[in-house]
Design an enzyme around this catalytic site. Structure first.
Site, PDB file in Angstrom:
ATOM      1  N   TYR A 129      36.933   6.310  82.095  1.00 22.38           N
ATOM      2  CA  TYR A 129      37.904   7.404  82.222  1.00 22.38           C
ATOM      3  C   TYR A 129      39.313   6.821  82.165  1.00 22.38           C
ATOM      4  CZ  TYR A 129      40.417  11.517  83.686  1.00 22.38           C
ATOM      5  OH  TYR A 129      41.286  12.584  83.705  1.00 22.38           O
ATOM      6  N   GLN A 259      55.608  -1.534  92.426  1.00 20.33           N
ATOM      7  CA  GLN A 259      54.470  -0.722  92.855  1.00 20.33           C
ATOM      8  C   GLN A 259      54.908   0.576  93.511  1.00 20.33           C
ATOM      9  OE1 GLN A 259      51.184  -1.684  91.904  1.00 20.33           O
ATOM     10  NE2 GLN A 259      52.724  -2.799  90.756  1.00 20.33           N
ATOM     11  N   HIS A 262      54.917   3.848  91.438  1.00 18.81           N
ATOM     12  CA  HIS A 262      53.707   4.525  90.969  1.00 18.81           C
ATOM     13  C   HIS A 262      53.635   5.966  91.469  1.00 18.81           C
ATOM     14  CE1 HIS A 262      51.261   1.866  88.585  1.00 18.81           C
ATOM     15  NE2 HIS A 262      51.524   0.854  89.394  1.00 18.81           N
ATOM     16  N   GLU A 327      45.928  -4.801  97.779  1.00 20.71           N
ATOM     17  CA  GLU A 327      45.470  -4.785  96.394  1.00 20.71           C
ATOM     18  C   GLU A 327      46.119  -5.938  95.622  1.00 20.71           C
ATOM     19  OE1 GLU A 327      45.602  -1.708  92.562  1.00 20.71           O
ATOM     20  OE2 GLU A 327      46.976  -1.445  94.245  1.00 20.71           O
ATOM     21  N   HIS A 328      47.443  -6.003  95.663  1.00 19.31           N
ATOM     22  CA  HIS A 328      48.192  -7.088  95.019  1.00 19.31           C
ATOM     23  C   HIS A 328      48.882  -7.904  96.100  1.00 19.31           C
ATOM     24  CE1 HIS A 328      48.382  -3.618  92.136  1.00 19.31           C
ATOM     25  NE2 HIS A 328      47.921  -4.540  91.307  1.00 19.31           N
ATOM     26  N   ASP A 361      49.188  -6.815  85.657  1.00 15.48           N
ATOM     27  CA  ASP A 361      48.941  -5.451  85.180  1.00 15.48           C
ATOM     28  C   ASP A 361      48.684  -5.401  83.677  1.00 15.48           C
ATOM     29  OD1 ASP A 361      49.041  -4.105  87.534  1.00 15.48           O
ATOM     30  OD2 ASP A 361      51.076  -3.339  87.313  1.00 15.48           O
ATOM     31  N   HIS A 420      -1.192  -2.889 101.263  1.00 17.34           N
ATOM     32  CA  HIS A 420      -0.508  -4.092 100.808  1.00 17.34           C
ATOM     33  C   HIS A 420      -1.422  -5.302 100.991  1.00 17.34           C
ATOM     34  CE1 HIS A 420       3.094  -1.647 100.783  1.00 17.34           C
ATOM     35  NE2 HIS A 420       3.850  -2.671 100.402  1.00 17.34           N
TER      36      HIS A 420
END
Length: 430
Positions: A129, A259, A262, A327-328, A361, A420
């Site tokens: 996506y 960032q 965003h 994240e970063h 990125d 078994h």
């Protein structure tokens, strides 16, 4: 930016505030998303096209939902050749990095007739996506498609929203073609995720769905999980700069804002032991914000989730970094390589002040699809492993099984699983 003294109480408040951004808090939209997903599941194309008309104002049907070769050729004519050259350079770097992640099947044998191993098999169908709407994201195409291609996935199906005229961003289509996408379909939002998860008359069902999106996409991925695999439920973007004050405050401020632009939920944090450095960074963020195009978004992001944290020591600074699990993570210290060894939790680490986050990125090669909202404590970046599955291999000779069959029978009977036990015993006893 606000400067906060790092204490047990302030750390607790910040971590609590960060968690407010989690997709788990998007319950308001869950009912709507479930209705969309179920409608597409039951009614296929008709529901998909109805939602495309409703949300994207585009007249899409079975004859034009799939992007044609002619549309891709047109896209190439509209993309700046210089940008195409950059995309191809990025593809080379990304592919070379992910080639190093490839695993091989393996088998080990023993003299008594035991053979054990692991078979690596790429997924057959993967759905990617790619967001559309207000901006084009060719970098997202590359980061999601290339590791799948390297893994050996045969069918990479991409969905992305179109505009009211039924057109997809040219850069998105060019990136898809260059990266090796099998087919591109004009579908966005939760309805596209449902189409990939269950299949429609036009869009094939996939085994796994990857790629970022808005709240509706995130919730749709969570809804279809189990019917298909997914990469993760991505939260808002975040950056943390870990500094001992030895770096350039101007660079640090610029990186934090990379960032923050965003969206309003993005988080930008500096953790440092140097008060003077903190104050200079704060001044530079104000200077940059005032002249950047997305200054309103940046300011809201900084007001809500931006912090400069003053720690008493680097050990304390590293401790809070591991708790935030960003994240970063940019490490700008006198010896960033030594500092890196003490960091456990981060999606991607950028070492030194010339390793700015946007390098990851777009261009360096490591994947930019990273764990967010503290999930770097247990999740990894998207990679080749996300597009394979592993099967165990077990082979015993009669002699090898005879040596251990009584042990297996005993173990099975201890769990009251007599069938078994019988499955083993019947081979050696009347």
């Amino acid at each position: 930016m606000r400067i906060v003294k790092l204490t047990a109480e302030s750390k607790k408040d910040i971590l609590k505030n960060m968690l407010r951004r989690s997709p788990d808090n998007y319950g308001t939209y869950e009912a709507t998303v479930k209705e969309i997903v179920e409608n597409v599941h039951v009614n296929g194309d008709s529901a998909l096209f109805e939602y495309t008309q409703k949300f994207d104002k585009a007249d899409i049907n079975a004859s034009n939902v799939k992007v044609t070769d002619e549309e891709i050729e047109e896209a190439y004519s509209l993309v700046d050749p210089k940008l195409l050259d950059v995309i191809r350079k990025a593809i080379k770097n990304i592919r070379e990095y992910h080639e190093l992640q490839k695993r091989n099947s393996w088998i080990t044998t023993k003299e008594n007739g035991i053979m054990l191993g692991q078979k690596i098999t790429p997924l057959k169908y993967v759905g990617v996506y790619v967001p559309g709407g207000k901006a084009a994201y060719p970098s997202t195409v590359l980061m999601n498609v290339i590791p799948a291609h390297v893994a050996g996935v045969e069918n990479i199906i991409m969905t992305t929203p179109c505009n009211a005229e039924g057109k997809v961003y040219p850069t998105t289509l060019v990136a898809a073609k260059e990266a090796g996408v099998t087919a591109v379909y004009k579908a966005g939002g939760a309805q596209a995720i449902a189409a990939l998860a269950f299949g429609t008359e036009s869009i094939p069902k996939v085994d796994k769905i990857v790629g970022p999106g808005n709240i509706f996409v995130a919730l749709a991925k969570r809804t279809v999980y189990g019917h298909v695999s997914i990469d993760s439920i991505a939260g808002p973007s975040e950056i943390l700069v870990l500094s001992d004050g030895s770096g350039n405050p101007k660079f640090t401020a610029a990186d934090l804002l990379s960032q923050a632009e965003h969206d309003e939920l993005a988080s930008a944090i500096l953790v440092t032991t140097d008060k003077e450095f903190a104050e200079k960074v704060s001044e530079w963020t104000d200077i940059f914000t005032a002249k950047l195009e997305r200054k309103e978004i940046i300011q809201k992001s900084l007001d809500n989730f931006g912090y400069i944290l003053l720690a008493d020591s680097m050990d304390e600074a590293i401790e809070v970094t591991n708790e935030i699990a960003p994240e970063h993570l940019e490490i700008v210290t006198k010896d960033p390589y030594d500092t890196m060894t003490k960091v456990r939790n981060a999606g991607a680490m950028f070492l030194g002040e010339y390793s700015s986050e946007p390098l990851g990125d777009y261009f360096a090669g490591p994947n930019h699809v990273l764990p967010t909202n503290g999930t770097a404590r247990f999740f990894s970046p998207l990679g080749v492993d996300d597009f394979i599955k592993k099967s165990s291999i077990i082979s015993y000779s009669e002699g090898a099984l005879r040596e251990v069959y009584k042990d297996i029978v005993s173990f099975a009977e201890s769990e009251y699983l007599t069938a078994h036990a019988n499955s083993i015993r019947v081979r050696f006893e009347d």
